[in-house]
Write a protein that holds these residues in place. Structure first.
Motif, mmCIF file in Angstrom:
data_model
loop_
_atom_site.group_PDB
_atom_site.id
_atom_site.type_symbol
_atom_site.label_atom_id
_atom_site.label_comp_id
_atom_site.label_asym_id
_atom_site.label_seq_id
_atom_site.Cartn_x
_atom_site.Cartn_y
_atom_site.Cartn_z
ATOM 1 N N ALA A 114 0.827 -1.209 0.000
ATOM 2 C CA ALA A 114 0.000 0.000 0.000
ATOM 3 C C ALA A 114 0.862 1.259 0.000
ATOM 4 O O ALA A 114 0.553 2.238 -0.694
ATOM 5 C CB ALA A 114 -0.939 -0.012 1.199
ATOM 6 N N ALA A 118 0.938 3.972 -2.998
ATOM 7 C CA ALA A 118 0.556 5.358 -2.732
ATOM 8 C C ALA A 118 1.623 6.340 -3.164
ATOM 9 O O ALA A 118 1.322 7.504 -3.484
ATOM 10 C CB ALA A 118 0.250 5.532 -1.241
ATOM 11 N N THR A 470 -10.150 4.736 -7.158
ATOM 12 C CA THR A 470 -9.258 4.149 -6.162
ATOM 13 C C THR A 470 -7.805 4.213 -6.603
ATOM 14 O O THR A 470 -6.906 4.507 -5.808
ATOM 15 C CB THR A 470 -9.661 2.692 -5.889
ATOM 16 O OG1 THR A 470 -11.027 2.643 -5.488
ATOM 17 C CG2 THR A 470 -8.788 2.083 -4.810
ATOM 18 N N CYS A 473 -6.753 8.262 -7.073
ATOM 19 C CA CYS A 473 -6.975 9.176 -5.946
ATOM 20 C C CYS A 473 -6.291 8.729 -4.668
ATOM 21 O O CYS A 473 -6.275 9.488 -3.696
ATOM 22 C CB CYS A 473 -8.476 9.339 -5.688
ATOM 23 S SG CYS A 473 -9.395 10.046 -7.066
ATOM 24 N N LEU A 474 -5.753 7.529 -4.664
ATOM 25 C CA LEU A 474 -5.094 7.036 -3.463
ATOM 26 C C LEU A 474 -3.740 7.708 -3.322
ATOM 27 O O LEU A 474 -2.944 7.759 -4.273
ATOM 28 C CB LEU A 474 -4.916 5.519 -3.533
ATOM 29 C CG LEU A 474 -4.326 4.844 -2.294
ATOM 30 C CD1 LEU A 474 -5.270 4.994 -1.115
ATOM 31 C CD2 LEU A 474 -4.049 3.367 -2.576
ATOM 32 N N SER A 475 -3.469 8.254 -2.149
ATOM 33 C CA SER A 475 -2.207 8.926 -1.872
ATOM 34 C C SER A 475 -1.786 8.618 -0.452
ATOM 35 O O SER A 475 -2.599 8.213 0.389
ATOM 36 C CB SER A 475 -2.326 10.439 -2.070
ATOM 37 O OG SER A 475 -3.301 10.980 -1.195
#
Length: 614
Positions: A114, A118, A470, A473-475
């Protein structure tokens, strides 16, 4: 670069860290160049072993630490990787961490994945989205082309050309079956003993799967040629490969429905010897006829029973499809001009059987749970007695009361069966709606064929949009983000309330903040003052304001002993906690008449109103 490495980099580049891995590389550990030959690697390994081996270090008089052992182990692992050309190519392409993930996927840390995703670039994330988009197109391209062809959008196009995506799928699946056959027997894992190892994918099963798929491809080719008018054969000949395909599946499913679920003890009693003593052929026959479970109760046994139930429903599906194809061939070949609703009756019956089987399974699970624990469904006493009579012939173990954990397992099992019923009903009702729309279009409705697959297109589009949000936009979120602003706001709020800053130490409240009386504040100040001399202490005894609250200690022989208390005060406080007067007087006399200067704290003439001697 190998094909599998290229696919791994294309699909999983965003999950690999862009930073350099900590520690030395494998080439640095061996002190060789990246283009070193195998002979150079061998010489380097021998040289590094003489320098880094713990025994060699101990002979040199050096203290061997855990770090030295780990470094030697890593150097040996580096030689094992670089001496294998295939693993070396993998290491050069994706590094040590990526190679470990490819060889042992279970070693992947989800938090690390993850974090890497990210912090990945937009380009790497775009590759992930492109893969999902390609899957969406590959799944829905063929249905869209078939619907457009049925609507006459392509004019005089041939079905052989329209079904091009299907031919690609067939080639890909055929290649997969061929690779599975050519890879040979599956190697036994090291943690499984040889006498207990059974190949989960025997060669007979692989060949059978390939033959069955060939029958399906043959039916597709004959159907396309028949619809284009290239071949003039009867419809029942076109469907012959499909019948063989269904027959092979039916044979497999019937064998599953007839399989017996037995424990190891029951199997050994039936065959007359231990299961571990059987050879490979005997074990294969046993697995074909029996399902071995540790006990006739528990999750393993439930899974085996569910496997048999699913096999029975598969038999119903296959028989329904066979009857449907027979009616379809009769309607096409004999020009019966039956209503298409009649032709699709077997499919409607199949849907009802699936729903009925789900309800029946739910009822059986409920009955079994109520039989084991009648209080689970608040059964009355008569029902409990009936179940007790039914269990008279059972073992004494079944009569034992259930533990709380077993009761929770029963509830979970019933709830799972209920969820399965709801899911089955919803899915089959949706399938019925789509089937009715299809039959209506075949019967002559005026809407487009695309209406039939529009719900699937919409659902796939929604899933694709959610995946895009998802992915892009996931950071990464800073753990300390917002804490400084939060602390500032807290300080401002406490300052506005009259308190000091909470992060600069404790600031005692003022009189206006607490509403404390001046007398109490004066007592606190006197407790924190400098101890007085012997002369000043005598004057302080007569001072009614400078007297601190009395305190007491407990003596096992004398009882409660009071300090800083006079005889008059003890009389006033006698109603709260009685204190021995003689012991207090002796204590004061001892302190006053002592030759050495004594330190006596100020005393109060009377206790404060808010002071509790307890």
């Amino acid at each position: 670069m190998r094909f599998d490495i290229a696919c791994f980099l294309c699909c999983c580049r965003s999950f690999l860290s862009s930073r350099q891995s900590e520690g030395e590389s494998f080439y640095d550990l061996l002190s060789v160049d990246k283009h070193a030959t195998q002979d150079e690697l061998k010489r380097a390994y021998k040289r590094q072993s003489l320098q880094m081996h713990p025994d060699k270090l101990a002979q040199k008089g050096r203290t061997v630490t855990a770090q030295d052992r780990d470094r030697f182990t890593r150097m040996r692992n580096a030689y094992e990787v670089l001496s294998d050309p295939r693993r070396r190519e993998t290491y050069d392409a994706i590094g040590e961490r990526g190679m470990k993930w490819m060889e042992d996927p279970l070693s992947i840390d989800p938090q690390e994945l993850a974090h890497n995703f990210a912090t990945s670039s937009i380009l790497d994330r775009s590759k992930i989205f492109a893969i999902f988009l390609a899957i969406y197109v590959a799944v829905f391209l063929l249905p869209i082309l078939v619907c457009l062809m049925a609507d006459g959008t392509f004019g005089g196009a041939k079905w052989v050309a329209v079904l091009t995506p299907l031919w690609f799928w067939d080639v890909f699946i055929t290649f997969y079956h061929t690779r599975v056959i050519l890879m040979g027997p599956i190697k036994r894992p090291e943690h499984i003993p040889e006498e207990e190892w059974v190949d989960p994918l025997p060669m007979k099963k692989r060949v059978s799967a390939l033959v069955r798929f060939v029958f399906l491809v043959s039916f597709q080719i004959l159907l396309a040629l028949k619809m284009d008018g290239i071949i003039a054969i009867p419809w029942w000949v076109v469907f012959i490969p499909l019948y063989f395909w269904e027959a092979m599946a039916l044979k497999k499913k019937i064998s599953l429905t007839m399989i017996n679920i037995v424990t190891h003890a029951e199997l050994e009693l039936a065959i007359g010897k231990n299961f571990a003593a059987c050879d490979a052929s005997e074990k294969e026959n046993i697995h074909r006829r029996f399902i071995l479970v540790p006990a006739k109760r528990g999750p393993v046994y439930d899974s085996a029973c569910r496997l048999k139930e699913e096999a029975k429903m598969d038999v119903v599906r296959i028989l329904a499809r066979v009857v449907f194809t027979v009616l379809l061939v009769m309607n096409l070949e004999l020009d019966k001009e039956w209503s298409w609703w009649i032709v699709f009756i077997p499919i409607f019956v199949m849907v009802m059987c699936i729903i009925g089987s789900a309800f029946q399974n739910w009822v059986q699970v409920q009955a079994e749970a109520a039989k084991r624990d009648p209080s689970l469904f608040d059964q009355n006493a008569d029902l409990e007695q009936g179940y007790a009579q039914m269990d008279d012939n059972k073992n004494n173990d079944d009569d034992e009361p259930l533990t709380d954990e077993e009761k929770e397992d029963l509830k979970a099992k019933v709830a799972q069966a209920a969820y399965r019923v709801v899911g089955t009903c919803c899915s089959q009702c949706f399938f019925l709606v789509i089937l009715c729309v299809l039959v209506g279009k075949i019967q002559g409705a005026g809407y487009s064929w695309l209406v039939i697959i529009s719900p699937f297109l919409a659902a796939g589009g929604i899933v694709l949009c959610c995946l895009a949000c998802t992915i892009f936009c996931l950071s990464e979120v800073d753990e300390n983000a917002g804490l400084v602003d939060f602390d500032t706001r807290v300080d401002e709020a406490t300052a506005a309330a009259g308190y000091g800053a909470v992060h600069d130490g404790y600031a005692p409240p003022t009189t206006e903040q607490t509403g404390q009386r001046p007398q109490q504040q004066q007592q606190q100040q006197q407790q924190q003052s400098v101890p007085l001399s012997n002369t000043d202490s005598k004057a302080a005894v007569t001072n009614p304001i400078s007297k601190p609250p009395p305190t007491s200690t407990w003596d096992p022989e004398k009882g409660e002993i009071w300090q800083n208390a006079t005889v008059d005060e003890e009389d006033k406080t006698d109603e709260v906690i009685p204190a021995p007067k003689q012991e207090t007087t002796d204590l004061l006399d001892t302190i006053t008449n002592d030759a050495q200067p004594a330190l006596i704290e100020p005393q109060l003439s009377e206790a404060s109103e808010d002071f509790d001697l307890d």
